[in-house]
Write an enzyme that holds these catalytic residues in place. Structure first.
Site, short mmCIF file in Angstrom:
data_model
loop_
_atom_site.label_atom_id
_atom_site.label_comp_id
_atom_site.label_asym_id
_atom_site.label_seq_id
_atom_site.Cartn_x
_atom_site.Cartn_y
_atom_site.Cartn_z
N TYR A 189 4.67 48.20 59.11
CA TYR A 189 4.58 46.97 59.89
C TYR A 189 3.17 46.38 59.76
CZ TYR A 189 9.00 47.66 62.46
OH TYR A 189 10.32 47.78 62.82
N GLU A 227 13.23 38.55 65.27
CA GLU A 227 12.80 39.86 65.76
C GLU A 227 11.30 40.02 65.51
OE1 GLU A 227 14.94 43.20 64.31
OE2 GLU A 227 16.85 42.57 65.17
N ASP A 282 13.86 55.72 66.55
CA ASP A 282 13.08 54.69 67.24
C ASP A 282 13.12 54.80 68.75
OD1 ASP A 282 12.28 53.51 64.87
OD2 ASP A 282 13.95 52.11 64.82
N ARG A 283 14.27 55.17 69.31
CA ARG A 283 14.46 55.04 70.76
C ARG A 283 14.77 56.40 71.39
NH1 ARG A 283 16.56 51.00 68.09
NH2 ARG A 283 18.69 51.84 68.00
N ARG A 328 10.55 38.05 62.08
CA ARG A 328 11.39 38.76 61.10
C ARG A 328 12.84 38.31 61.27
NH1 ARG A 328 11.95 45.40 61.33
NH2 ARG A 328 13.88 45.64 60.12
N ASP A 329 13.42 37.77 60.21
CA ASP A 329 14.85 37.48 60.19
C ASP A 329 15.54 38.69 59.59
OD1 ASP A 329 17.45 36.73 59.57
OD2 ASP A 329 16.92 34.69 58.99
#
Length: 471
Positions: free
Chosen positions: A407, A278, A152-153, A294-295
């Site tokens: 998503y 989130e 992701d990063r 989103r939990d």
């Protein structure tokens, strides 16, 4: 006067006239150039913007002689003429089903074209139209650097945007900001984009407005400062953004930050009963902004943040309906819960999703599979926001359960010429790793749909790329 003298006199006179004519021509040329530069360098503050040019060409042929006449009309508009802040006064439009808006087919096209590797896509509109957004991985599907893009990063990611319906490429993508988490929205006058970048323990956000960096925000918990991954929403110039810093599987520090023209107006710590926030999907109507989130810690039911942008205040709770919409999730229970997370389900801690909460006109989106990001459906669930017994009265398949989704999020074209705001959503269609390990990359295409008052049929809008073609 003898003949030789006459010749000399005539020649001298001709030369004199020629020199005078040459000097007049030079003076005329210099005058034209000087006037041109004088107009061209008039300060911008005194010169209206030239927003467009209309031209028409007429061709007349007479006796084999062609004459072209071109009329050019400049359309002049003063700066910021007819440009005002977006005002969220309209209600949501009634929705009975969803019609296709756009599908970019990025993976299919990328099999033999230079298409960017992306994830976390979304759509966002402005007064001129809608664009697609995503976080690029700084490489293409065919490039060797696509290896490892499951992560992701990285320092190579950037928020890019491109014309809706096209596939993102190095040639049509505009870089909005640099980072691995983002949000972006238009306030009616200009666009604000926010990107997070940096190491997990000391990330920061840079806020851009009107194409320039305006504000920087440091990490406040030292644990992956992150934001919505879909569009924010503005009202009268105020653009609230939900940011979280802290653990993904425990209590984290969430803040609602109110911006105007990219500058912070107010910061609120999360209040209400939501326990973990989130990747919120936000939309606005009737002067209220609602964010469905989103939990990632506990809840298979989604948290909801309701924001009053005029007062710059908010509350939070959970979606009351017994229809659970996170993934993974347990079977739908007999009763929902407005104030606490409903736990259970498989090991996958969650996925970004959306809902439109409008009384009888409420719709929820979710993957068809309870355990993985496959398939996608939308369900009309009246009073889902407030009624723990609310259940679906109709549904529509968006992606069948034999195909991957990912998503999803909300967006609205707030500038469409309608008496109401028409809800729209997108679904990320993830391909590649980890589910399809025969390729080195992880990327996506996008499908987007908007509400219709008609009752339309379902179809599967899956990605459609043959992964075997990439071997």
């Amino acid at each position: 006067m003898n003949p030789n003298q006459k010749i000399i006199c005539i020649s001298a006179t001709g030369m004199t006239l020629s020199v005078v004519s040459l000097l007049v021509g030079i003076a005329n040329l210099g005058l034209n150039i000087g006037l041109h530069y004088k107009v061209g360098y008039t300060p911008d503050v005194n010169t209206p913007n030239v927003n467009g040019t209309n031209s028409t060409t007429t061709t007349i042929i007479n006796n084999n002689t062609q004459n072209n006449f071109t009329n050019i009309t400049n359309i002049i508009q003063n700066k910021n003429e007819e440009r005002t802040f977006l005002n969220l006064t309209k209600p949501l439009c009634e929705v009975n089903s969803w019609h296709i808006l756009s599908k970019d087919n990025a993976i299919r096209i990328g099999e033999d074209a230079n298409i960017l590797v992306t994830r976390e896509p979304y759509l966002s509109c402005d007064p001129q139209g809608c664009r697609m957004f995503a976080l690029s991985q700084g490489t293409t599907l065919k490039g060797r650097h696509a290896n490892g893009t499951i992560h992701d990063r990285s320092p190579f990611r950037a928020l890019v945007s491109w014309e809706m319906g096209q596939a993102p490429s190095p040639y049509n993508a505009k870089i909005e900001c640099i980072g691995w988490s983002s949000t972006s929205c238009h306030d009616g006058i200009s666009r604000m984009s926010i990107c997070m970048s940096g190491p997990n323990n000391n990330a920061s956000a840079v806020v851009w407005y009107g194409g320039r960096p305006v504000t920087e925000i440091p990490s406040w918990a030292g644990n992956i400062l992150r934001t919505q991954e879909s569009e924010c929403v503005c009202h009268k110039g105020i653009c609230p953004v939900v940011m979280t810093d802290g653990p993904a599987n425990n209590k984290a520090a969430t803040k609602i930050i109110y911006f105007k023209e990219g500058k912070i107006q107010k910061i609120e710590e999360l209040t209400g009963t939501a326990q973990h926030i989130e990747e919120c999907s936000c939309y606005g109507a009737k002067e209220v902004i609602k964010c469905i989130c989103r939990d990632n810690w506990k809840g298979a039911n989604r948290p909801v943040i309701t924001i009053d942008p005029d007062m710059m205040t908010h509350t939070s709770k959970y979606l009351c309906s017994k229809i659970l919409t996170d993934t993974s999730r347990p079977n739908d229970p007999n009763n929902g819960n407005c104030d606490a997370p409903i736990t259970g389900g498989g090991p996958d801690p969650g996925v970004k999703g959306f809902a439109f909460l409008d009384g009888e006109n409420s719709w929820l989106g979710r993957t068809i599979s309870k355990d993985s990001r496959s398939g996608y459906e939308v369900l009309k669930v009246p009073n889902a926001e407030t009624n723990t017994q609310s259940g679906p009265i109709t549904h529509q398949i968006i992606v069948n359960n034999q195909n991957w989704s990912g998503y999803s999020g909300a967006f609205i074209d707030y500038w469409a010429n309608k008496e109401c705001f028409n809800p729209c959503f997108y679904v990320e269609l993830i391909r590649g790793r980890p589910k399809e390990s025969s390729v080195l990359w992880t990327s996506n295409s996008i499908v987007a749909l908007c509400g219709s008052r008609e009752r339309l049929g379902s179809w599967s809008w899956h990605d459609g790329a043959e992964i075997t073609y990439f071997k």
